[in-house]
Each structure stands twice: as structure tokens, then as C-alpha cells.
Design a protein around this motif. Structure first.
Motif, PDB file in Angstrom:
ATOM      1  N   PHE A  93      19.675  23.488  44.664  1.00 11.89           N
ATOM      2  CA  PHE A  93      19.186  24.346  44.009  1.00 11.89           C
ATOM      3  C   PHE A  93      19.434  25.738  44.545  1.00 11.89           C
ATOM      4  O   PHE A  93      19.283  26.120  45.659  1.00 11.89           O
ATOM      5  CB  PHE A  93      17.571  24.182  43.999  1.00 11.89           C
ATOM      6  CG  PHE A  93      16.605  25.433  43.261  1.00 11.89           C
ATOM      7  CD1 PHE A  93      16.693  25.582  42.068  1.00 11.89           C
ATOM      8  CD2 PHE A  93      15.831  26.237  44.169  1.00 11.89           C
ATOM      9  CE1 PHE A  93      15.879  26.727  41.570  1.00 11.89           C
ATOM     10  CE2 PHE A  93      15.291  27.298  43.755  1.00 11.89           C
ATOM     11  CZ  PHE A  93      15.401  27.325  42.373  1.00 11.89           C
ATOM     12  N   LYS A  94      19.813  26.781  43.604  1.00 13.34           N
ATOM     13  CA  LYS A  94      20.323  28.018  43.987  1.00 13.34           C
ATOM     14  C   LYS A  94      19.437  29.464  43.633  1.00 13.34           C
ATOM     15  O   LYS A  94      20.252  30.420  43.736  1.00 13.34           O
ATOM     16  CB  LYS A  94      21.925  28.114  43.689  1.00 13.34           C
ATOM     17  CG  LYS A  94      22.275  28.205  42.298  1.00 13.34           C
ATOM     18  CD  LYS A  94      23.447  28.343  42.160  1.00 13.34           C
ATOM     19  CE  LYS A  94      23.911  28.477  40.689  1.00 13.34           C
ATOM     20  NZ  LYS A  94      25.135  28.611  40.236  1.00 13.34           N
ATOM     21  N   GLY A  95      18.254  28.992  43.006  1.00 18.36           N
ATOM     22  CA  GLY A  95      17.724  30.230  42.511  1.00 18.36           C
ATOM     23  C   GLY A  95      16.536  30.722  42.846  1.00 18.36           C
ATOM     24  O   GLY A  95      15.458  30.978  42.343  1.00 18.36           O
ATOM     25  N   ASP A  96      16.183  30.719  44.414  1.00 18.20           N
ATOM     26  CA  ASP A  96      15.206  31.164  44.983  1.00 18.20           C
ATOM     27  C   ASP A  96      14.579  32.617  44.571  1.00 18.20           C
ATOM     28  O   ASP A  96      13.348  32.719  43.971  1.00 18.20           O
ATOM     29  CB  ASP A  96      15.195  31.503  46.354  1.00 18.20           C
ATOM     30  CG  ASP A  96      15.138  29.852  47.299  1.00 18.20           C
ATOM     31  OD1 ASP A  96      14.067  29.188  46.899  1.00 18.20           O
ATOM     32  OD2 ASP A  96      15.637  29.417  47.965  1.00 18.20           O
ATOM     33  N   ALA A  97      15.587  33.494  44.416  1.00 16.60           N
ATOM     34  CA  ALA A  97      15.238  34.839  44.244  1.00 16.60           C
ATOM     35  C   ALA A  97      14.494  35.103  42.711  1.00 16.60           C
ATOM     36  O   ALA A  97      13.663  35.634  42.218  1.00 16.60           O
ATOM     37  CB  ALA A  97      16.266  35.917  44.492  1.00 16.60           C
ATOM     38  N   PHE A  98      15.380  34.179  41.868  1.00 18.21           N
ATOM     39  CA  PHE A  98      15.047  34.425  40.428  1.00 18.21           C
ATOM     40  C   PHE A  98      13.750  33.694  40.373  1.00 18.21           C
ATOM     41  O   PHE A  98      12.782  34.264  39.263  1.00 18.21           O
ATOM     42  CB  PHE A  98      16.224  33.548  39.657  1.00 18.21           C
ATOM     43  CG  PHE A  98      15.600  33.163  38.197  1.00 18.21           C
ATOM     44  CD1 PHE A  98      15.696  34.411  37.186  1.00 18.21           C
ATOM     45  CD2 PHE A  98      15.253  31.956  37.810  1.00 18.21           C
ATOM     46  CE1 PHE A  98      15.133  34.227  35.951  1.00 18.21           C
ATOM     47  CE2 PHE A  98      14.851  31.582  36.638  1.00 18.21           C
ATOM     48  CZ  PHE A  98      14.880  32.525  35.685  1.00 18.21           C
ATOM     49  N   LEU A  99      13.414  32.442  40.833  1.00 18.36           N
ATOM     50  CA  LEU A  99      12.194  31.789  40.545  1.00 18.36           C
ATOM     51  C   LEU A  99      11.074  32.625  41.220  1.00 18.36           C
ATOM     52  O   LEU A  99       9.945  32.675  40.470  1.00 18.36           O
ATOM     53  CB  LEU A  99      12.223  30.428  41.352  1.00 18.36           C
ATOM     54  CG  LEU A  99      11.279  29.411  40.980  1.00 18.36           C
ATOM     55  CD1 LEU A  99      10.907  29.285  39.410  1.00 18.36           C
ATOM     56  CD2 LEU A  99      11.392  28.161  41.562  1.00 18.36           C
ATOM     57  N   GLN A 100      10.974  33.180  42.274  1.00 17.58           N
ATOM     58  CA  GLN A 100       9.958  33.971  42.930  1.00 17.58           C
ATOM     59  C   GLN A 100       9.719  35.255  41.972  1.00 17.58           C
ATOM     60  O   GLN A 100       8.411  35.245  41.741  1.00 17.58           O
ATOM     61  CB  GLN A 100      10.456  34.603  44.235  1.00 17.58           C
ATOM     62  CG  GLN A 100      10.553  33.595  45.090  1.00 17.58           C
ATOM     63  CD  GLN A 100      11.326  33.919  46.699  1.00 17.58           C
ATOM     64  OE1 GLN A 100      11.518  35.173  46.761  1.00 17.58           O
ATOM     65  NE2 GLN A 100      11.457  33.050  47.476  1.00 17.58           N
ATOM     66  N   GLY A 101      10.906  35.800  41.219  1.00 14.97           N
ATOM     67  CA  GLY A 101      10.549  36.827  40.232  1.00 14.97           C
ATOM     68  C   GLY A 101       9.745  36.260  39.238  1.00 14.97           C
ATOM     69  O   GLY A 101       8.860  36.904  38.594  1.00 14.97           O
ATOM     70  N   LEU A 102      10.251  35.056  38.709  1.00 18.03           N
ATOM     71  CA  LEU A 102       9.837  34.254  37.476  1.00 18.03           C
ATOM     72  C   LEU A 102       8.257  34.037  37.676  1.00 18.03           C
ATOM     73  O   LEU A 102       7.321  34.412  36.769  1.00 18.03           O
ATOM     74  CB  LEU A 102      10.500  33.541  36.880  1.00 18.03           C
ATOM     75  CG  LEU A 102       9.820  32.628  35.682  1.00 18.03           C
ATOM     76  CD1 LEU A 102      10.214  33.373  34.507  1.00 18.03           C
ATOM     77  CD2 LEU A 102      10.734  31.343  35.590  1.00 18.03           C
ATOM     78  N   LEU A 103       7.900  33.556  38.750  1.00 16.03           N
ATOM     79  CA  LEU A 103       6.589  33.033  38.992  1.00 16.03           C
ATOM     80  C   LEU A 103       5.683  34.306  39.468  1.00 16.03           C
ATOM     81  O   LEU A 103       4.436  34.003  38.887  1.00 16.03           O
ATOM     82  CB  LEU A 103       6.743  32.038  39.960  1.00 16.03           C
ATOM     83  CG  LEU A 103       7.256  30.640  39.416  1.00 16.03           C
ATOM     84  CD1 LEU A 103       7.255  29.591  40.819  1.00 16.03           C
ATOM     85  CD2 LEU A 103       6.798  29.934  38.559  1.00 16.03           C
ATOM     86  N   TRP A 104       5.938  34.985  40.062  1.00 16.40           N
ATOM     87  CA  TRP A 104       5.009  36.057  40.646  1.00 16.40           C
ATOM     88  C   TRP A 104       5.344  37.271  40.403  1.00 16.40           C
ATOM     89  O   TRP A 104       4.621  38.302  40.976  1.00 16.40           O
ATOM     90  CB  TRP A 104       5.026  35.638  42.409  1.00 16.40           C
ATOM     91  CG  TRP A 104       5.050  34.264  42.886  1.00 16.40           C
ATOM     92  CD1 TRP A 104       4.172  33.215  42.446  1.00 16.40           C
ATOM     93  CD2 TRP A 104       5.583  33.486  43.743  1.00 16.40           C
ATOM     94  NE1 TRP A 104       4.168  32.038  43.068  1.00 16.40           N
ATOM     95  CE2 TRP A 104       5.179  32.244  43.889  1.00 16.40           C
ATOM     96  CE3 TRP A 104       6.687  34.010  44.740  1.00 16.40           C
ATOM     97  CZ2 TRP A 104       5.548  31.202  44.934  1.00 16.40           C
ATOM     98  CZ3 TRP A 104       6.999  33.126  45.664  1.00 16.40           C
ATOM     99  CH2 TRP A 104       6.597  31.856  45.743  1.00 16.40           C
ATOM    100  N   GLY A 105       6.111  37.519  39.776  1.00 13.83           N
ATOM    101  CA  GLY A 105       6.532  38.875  39.358  1.00 13.83           C
ATOM    102  C   GLY A 105       6.941  39.796  40.857  1.00 13.83           C
ATOM    103  O   GLY A 105       7.606  39.283  41.535  1.00 13.83           O
ATOM    104  N   ARG A 106       6.453  41.249  40.840  1.00 13.45           N
ATOM    105  CA  ARG A 106       6.743  41.966  42.029  1.00 13.45           C
ATOM    106  C   ARG A 106       6.304  41.436  43.058  1.00 13.45           C
ATOM    107  O   ARG A 106       6.747  41.941  44.323  1.00 13.45           O
ATOM    108  CB  ARG A 106       6.204  43.406  41.757  1.00 13.45           C
ATOM    109  CG  ARG A 106       7.027  44.036  40.529  1.00 13.45           C
ATOM    110  CD  ARG A 106       6.694  45.661  40.449  1.00 13.45           C
ATOM    111  NE  ARG A 106       7.422  46.037  39.212  1.00 13.45           N
ATOM    112  CZ  ARG A 106       7.076  47.026  38.582  1.00 13.45           C
ATOM    113  NH1 ARG A 106       5.728  47.548  38.487  1.00 13.45           N
ATOM    114  NH2 ARG A 106       7.639  47.287  37.602  1.00 13.45           N
ATOM    115  N   ASP A 107       5.162  40.785  43.208  1.00 19.81           N
ATOM    116  CA  ASP A 107       4.415  40.447  44.469  1.00 19.81           C
ATOM    117  C   ASP A 107       5.267  39.331  45.415  1.00 19.81           C
ATOM    118  O   ASP A 107       5.022  39.676  46.572  1.00 19.81           O
ATOM    119  CB  ASP A 107       3.215  39.724  43.957  1.00 19.81           C
ATOM    120  CG  ASP A 107       2.249  40.524  43.344  1.00 19.81           C
ATOM    121  OD1 ASP A 107       2.106  41.709  43.832  1.00 19.81           O
ATOM    122  OD2 ASP A 107       1.450  40.074  42.290  1.00 19.81           O
TER     123      ASP A 107
END
Length: 149
Positions: A93-107
């Protein structure tokens, strides 16, 4: 030559548990589900972003990798409900930054409105869509962290 073969065999053996796991191994079995919970059909996501990701993960292949298999388990009890999403990728899995933004937005971390948490380990991604103090989420996290150590 013999030493390098033994070293390679040893390294393969210690890494085998991570690579031999399946989604079926990671899912909660009926005897592991707390008695106050019942399996439920469909998605019980706390926020829509997590379920949208599950439903449309192929759309994000270039950002997260190609999904080999995915499954869900949804639960409900008198005071809690939620969904565990299991993904197995063809590669890491290579999408940490993307997933964090998708799930939590700016937070970039869980909030009351978006309490989802996830674990990415090797080719597996698990997303828990439950409120923070969910006993079943804690049970699942403990199991998965022990299996994917």
C-alpha cells in the motif's frame, strides 16, 4: 554459499507470517466478537469518506496501488456501530498521504466527525470506521497488530 543460503532461508522464515496472512485471517471470527455486538449487512461507516474509498478504491489505483481483494465486516450493538474494511494490495500500500487527506482532511488525524483509523502494513490496509472508544474496534486492532507485526 551454504551460509548465504541459510541466511536467506532464515530471513524468509521470519518474514513469512506477514506474507502468508490473508484477509480471512484478519477478520474477526464469531467467537472473537463481543457478545453485545452482531454482524450487520452493508456499510455502517461513521463518515462517508471511508465507505466511498472502499466502494471506489479502483479509482485511486495510481495513488494507493492495485487492490487484489477487499472485504468488509459491519457490526452493531446498542450503543455502537461501524465497519472494518480490509484491503489486500498486489504490492505494498502506497497511499498514506492521500488516505489521511481523504479520511481526515486538513486535520491529518482522527476527529469526532471523522474518527476513522487505519493500519497499513505491507500489502494490507485495514480501516476502522468506528467511534474512538469502540470495544470491537479495539478487539480488531489488537488482533490485526498481533498478526501483522
Amino acid at each position: 554459499m551454504k551460509k548465504s543460503f541459510l541466511l536467506a532461508a532464515f530471513l524468509l522464515l521470519i518474514s513469512a507470517p506477514l506474507f502468508s496472512q490473508t484477509i480471512a485471517d484478519l477478520k474477526l471470527k464469531p467467537k472473537e466478537i463481543p457478545k453485545s455486538y452482531a454482524l450487520s449487512d452493508g456499510h455502517n461507516c461513521v463518515s462517508i469518506q471511508a465507505c466511498s474509498f472502499y466502494n471506489d478504491v479502483a479509482t485511486y489505483n495510481t495513488l494507493v496501488g492495485t487492490v487484489k481483494k477487499k472485504e468488509i465486516q459491519s457490526f452493531k450493538s446498542k450503543g455502537d456501530s461501524g465497519t472494518i474494511m480490509y484491503f489486500e494490495f498486489e504490492n505494498r500500500f502506497k497511499g498514506d498521504a492521500f488516505l489521511q487527506g481523504l479520511l481526515w482532511g486538513r486535520d491529518k488525524e482522527p476527529t469526532d466527525a471523522h474518527p476513522e483509523e487505519y493500519l497499513a502494513k505491507g500489502k494490507f490496509l485495514i480501516i476502522w470506521s468506528f467511534h474512538q472508544d469502540s470495544p470491537i474496534k479495539e478487539k480488531s486492532e489488537e488482533k490485526i497488530e498481533a498478526l501483522l507485526q
